[in-house]
Design a protein around this motif. Sequence first.
Motif, PDB file in Angstrom:
ATOM      1  N   ILE A 254       0.953  -1.351   0.156  1.00 20.86           N
ATOM      2  CA  ILE A 254      -0.010   0.012   0.007  1.00 20.86           C
ATOM      3  C   ILE A 254       0.885   1.332   0.095  1.00 20.86           C
ATOM      4  O   ILE A 254       1.900   1.184   0.729  1.00 20.86           O
ATOM      5  CB  ILE A 254      -0.782   0.231   1.434  1.00 20.86           C
ATOM      6  N   VAL A 255       0.651   2.266  -0.787  1.00 19.82           N
ATOM      7  CA  VAL A 255       1.519   3.290  -1.031  1.00 19.82           C
ATOM      8  C   VAL A 255       0.684   4.312  -0.396  1.00 19.82           C
ATOM      9  O   VAL A 255      -0.590   4.705  -0.933  1.00 19.82           O
ATOM     10  CB  VAL A 255       1.859   3.603  -2.600  1.00 19.82           C
ATOM     11  N   LEU A 267       5.160   7.516   1.641  1.00 15.78           N
ATOM     12  CA  LEU A 267       5.528   6.058   2.366  1.00 15.78           C
ATOM     13  C   LEU A 267       5.107   5.013   1.061  1.00 15.78           C
ATOM     14  O   LEU A 267       4.042   4.973   0.815  1.00 15.78           O
ATOM     15  CB  LEU A 267       4.823   5.862   3.532  1.00 15.78           C
ATOM     16  N   THR A 268       6.236   4.449   0.912  1.00 18.55           N
ATOM     17  CA  THR A 268       6.212   3.293  -0.384  1.00 18.55           C
ATOM     18  C   THR A 268       6.109   1.851  -0.052  1.00 18.55           C
ATOM     19  O   THR A 268       6.041   0.987  -1.024  1.00 18.55           O
ATOM     20  CB  THR A 268       7.118   3.884  -1.151  1.00 18.55           C
ATOM     21  N   GLY A 269       6.137   1.569   1.314  1.00 15.28           N
ATOM     22  CA  GLY A 269       6.230   0.160   1.450  1.00 15.28           C
ATOM     23  C   GLY A 269       7.643  -0.737   0.726  1.00 15.28           C
ATOM     24  O   GLY A 269       8.556   0.008   0.862  1.00 15.28           O
ATOM     25  N   ASP A 270       7.182  -1.573   0.148  1.00 17.05           N
ATOM     26  CA  ASP A 270       8.345  -2.393  -0.659  1.00 17.05           C
ATOM     27  C   ASP A 270       8.036  -2.130  -2.121  1.00 17.05           C
ATOM     28  O   ASP A 270       8.702  -3.142  -2.815  1.00 17.05           O
ATOM     29  CB  ASP A 270       8.536  -3.819  -0.272  1.00 17.05           C
ATOM     30  N   MET A 271       7.231  -1.299  -2.547  1.00 13.86           N
ATOM     31  CA  MET A 271       6.725  -1.229  -3.849  1.00 13.86           C
ATOM     32  C   MET A 271       7.989  -1.229  -4.749  1.00 13.86           C
ATOM     33  O   MET A 271       8.837  -0.489  -4.820  1.00 13.86           O
ATOM     34  CB  MET A 271       6.003  -0.247  -4.501  1.00 13.86           C
ATOM     35  N   GLN A 272       8.083  -2.167  -5.822  1.00 18.67           N
ATOM     36  CA  GLN A 272       9.080  -2.196  -6.914  1.00 18.67           C
ATOM     37  C   GLN A 272       8.853  -1.456  -8.012  1.00 18.67           C
ATOM     38  O   GLN A 272       8.732  -1.781  -9.230  1.00 18.67           O
ATOM     39  CB  GLN A 272       9.423  -3.693  -7.269  1.00 18.67           C
ATOM     40  N   SER A 304      11.357   3.096  -1.203  1.00 25.72           N
ATOM     41  CA  SER A 304      10.746   1.657  -1.104  1.00 25.72           C
ATOM     42  C   SER A 304      11.713   0.344  -1.057  1.00 25.72           C
ATOM     43  O   SER A 304      13.120   0.681  -1.254  1.00 25.72           O
ATOM     44  CB  SER A 304       9.912   1.378  -2.219  1.00 25.72           C
ATOM     45  N   HIS A 305      11.379  -0.545  -0.467  1.00 22.74           N
ATOM     46  CA  HIS A 305      12.032  -1.818  -0.391  1.00 22.74           C
ATOM     47  C   HIS A 305      13.643  -1.579   0.271  1.00 22.74           C
ATOM     48  O   HIS A 305      14.393  -2.338  -0.103  1.00 22.74           O
ATOM     49  CB  HIS A 305      12.161  -2.356  -1.699  1.00 22.74           C
ATOM     50  N   ASN A 310      15.765  -2.515  -7.058  1.00 23.90           N
ATOM     51  CA  ASN A 310      14.473  -2.564  -7.757  1.00 23.90           C
ATOM     52  C   ASN A 310      13.159  -1.868  -7.320  1.00 23.90           C
ATOM     53  O   ASN A 310      12.313  -1.583  -7.830  1.00 23.90           O
ATOM     54  CB  ASN A 310      13.994  -3.977  -7.869  1.00 23.90           C
ATOM     55  N   GLY A 311      13.363  -0.981  -6.152  1.00 26.25           N
ATOM     56  CA  GLY A 311      12.469   0.067  -5.822  1.00 26.25           C
ATOM     57  C   GLY A 311      12.778   1.439  -6.323  1.00 26.25           C
ATOM     58  O   GLY A 311      11.710   2.252  -6.411  1.00 26.25           O
TER      59      GLY A 311
END
Length: 772
Positions: A254-255, A267-272, A304-305, A310-311
């Motif tokens: 969830i971003v 806030l970006t979580g682990d979004m790639q 992220s991540h 990759n993020g």
Amino acid sequence: MHVAMLDMGNRKYGDCTYCEIDGKRILIDGAHKGDEACSTRMPASLPDQLKELTGNDAPYDFDLIVITHCHSDHIGCIPELVAGGTIRAKWALLADARMGFGVPLEEEFPCRPTTPLERVTAALQEETLPDSATTEEVRALIDTAATLQERYAKLLTDLEDCGTVVVQYGRDPHYRLEKAFEGCGFKILGPEVDQLLLCADRIERERRKKLVLPDAVTDQGDEVEIYRFLAKRLLPDGGLEDGATGAALNNQSIVLRIGTGPRAVLLTGDMQFAAPGIGGLRQRMVALRNSVSNAGPYAFVRLSHHGAANGTDNAFLDAVHETSRFGISTGAGDPGHPSEKVLKLLSDRSSQIEWARTDRNGLVSLRLDSEDPRFEIARGELSDAGVDKIKPASSKAPAKRPRHRRVPPTPQPSPGASRLAGLPRLTFVTHEARLKARIGGAADQSFDLIRASGHQLVDLVTDMTPFDVARLASGSAGVVILGGYSVIPALSVDTLPPRIRRQIENARHADPDNYVVWSDDPYGDLAGRGAPDLPVSRIPDGGCGAGFLNALAAVAKKDKPAFGLRNFRRPFADNIFADIAPGGVMHQSEPTLSGHVLPEEIDARYVYLMLHGLSEDARFFWGETMEADDSYGSLVPALSLSDIPSATNAIVFSGCCHGALITDTLAAEWDSEEITDRLSSASLATAFVHAGARAFVGATGLHYSPPLPPYATAAGPLHRKFWGNILNGQPPAAALKQAKVDYILDMSDEGATLSPAEYKTWRQFTCLGLGW
């Protein structure tokens, strides 16, 4: 506005962010299981850090808690803190339980793994421990992963029992939640539900694939040994960073935006964002990045991540270009994060930005309401671009000048070397370290076999171009690539000439692959013309050493008949099969289905398959139900892994869509991320090769069949030319190379222009197996 990234201790990964705005408190993610208490790995527990941030003793009351996705280092210790009454919340925005764990509606949730393989499969969705990890550390990881679903389900129940309004993202409407926090500038930016569902399907498929692994896996002993065995072979480059399941989980993150104007936080979580790692997400990720950009500008962005490559890339940083402060959350026990590439990107912009990272700075706070917002850090220096040089044992070759190492011949003969000794001199190409990581000692056995047979063996110890490889092989009869795409990459090739590409406004609608396919042909291209001058074949490792050795030792047998099986809507194949097996009958599906034909029948000299194939599931080729009104019917399994003979010497030619695709990633969807090779237990093509087939020739993309007599368009002529060359005595790799040459000459005879489908046909057929 007060935002803080909590210290993640001496562990790998981990994420917990605290926000306070206009009197409302929000907690995003929960670090690791066990972080509710102090330990040697977590000197400052989460409750201790919350006390420092709030100035209060427990219980800590939050207006909202968020769990961005279902990795254990984001769920963390929130279940225990809620159950113990340490934290309480009015609202909870949580990753959907079923989508987050890939559990379909017809299955029980939560599901607690019981067998060693089920428990290890759960652990492989999480961090990959190094070889040096103790038995106790491996068991702790397996126990945490195996109980994660149960703990998450209990969290949902505990929150509801406490009166918390729970919103599972993607399942429950969230407009009431956004309305309740709209004064705080709270907005959910993504992902869309279709992305959640696509990733959930991938999580489920990856889990099922691991649960049908060969006996060689379960023979390893207890679950710790099974974990070590699989961690080396399935996830040589790190599970959470590069594994397909890990990427699918990350891309469900969830971003969020919290705040507006000079107080806005992303806030970006682990979004790639930079490299999704999952086919079908690239355009969705572009759309999400645009949504992020449109919701800005931001005073602070938490990358992220854990700062993985990759993020974050330049495209993402450009999308938030007005941001001057960035944060990275990860533990100090994580040498791979933040990525050196990401730190370099930040350093290149250091005159305009500053950043903090929890692995070097501990607890990081930023108060955006002050006239001069500044980071407050517990230790270290801001904008630290230092990199821990200890890397997981995978990795890409260092970026030095292109060079190669010719493996010296050894005088000792290897068992079975006579099988290769009778072949013309070939150049075998591999990356030794990567192949060993995939199949262990079988790699060394294959090297000995090749040396003893007098062939050239080239170890690509640094990056080389395919043209460099072709030049090294110029005195050989052909090139044989050892290993899948993660060992030696295929090239993503646009099959259309620029003038044709310009004529097609939206090629994606015309062709699901966008006319972009994987190809090994450049490794045999001496002249740079886009066509191979040398035959090229590839033996995919499929994560199975025994099968790989079988493929290397494949020999021809001439005393067996031919076998053919086609979709009933592909009658053009009958005439071709009649040339291969005069008087023979080609089976049709329907009525022939998987299990109707004995493996002994398929153990033929020549096998010709003209069925449906699906890019997302390579375990089956499909027929079609025969409808009375001649409308298109439903797909039915015509050939499955259980139908393949345990040993065969066949030459197999497949006209199935994606029939020779040995990775889960389509070439058109690839965006420089690491490639995940399919196991032999998940690929008909690799399974045929590992059973000893001399070759499996097929397409890496959607296949085009000629629709009408005389069947002289699309791929029909290429099929006929290949089999004609085989019947004239050419080995499979050479037969395919010559068929391509003749195909392009004949189809463009007298100035005729090839169709886009014919250009694609010319480039997408590949030869798997030894091919000689």
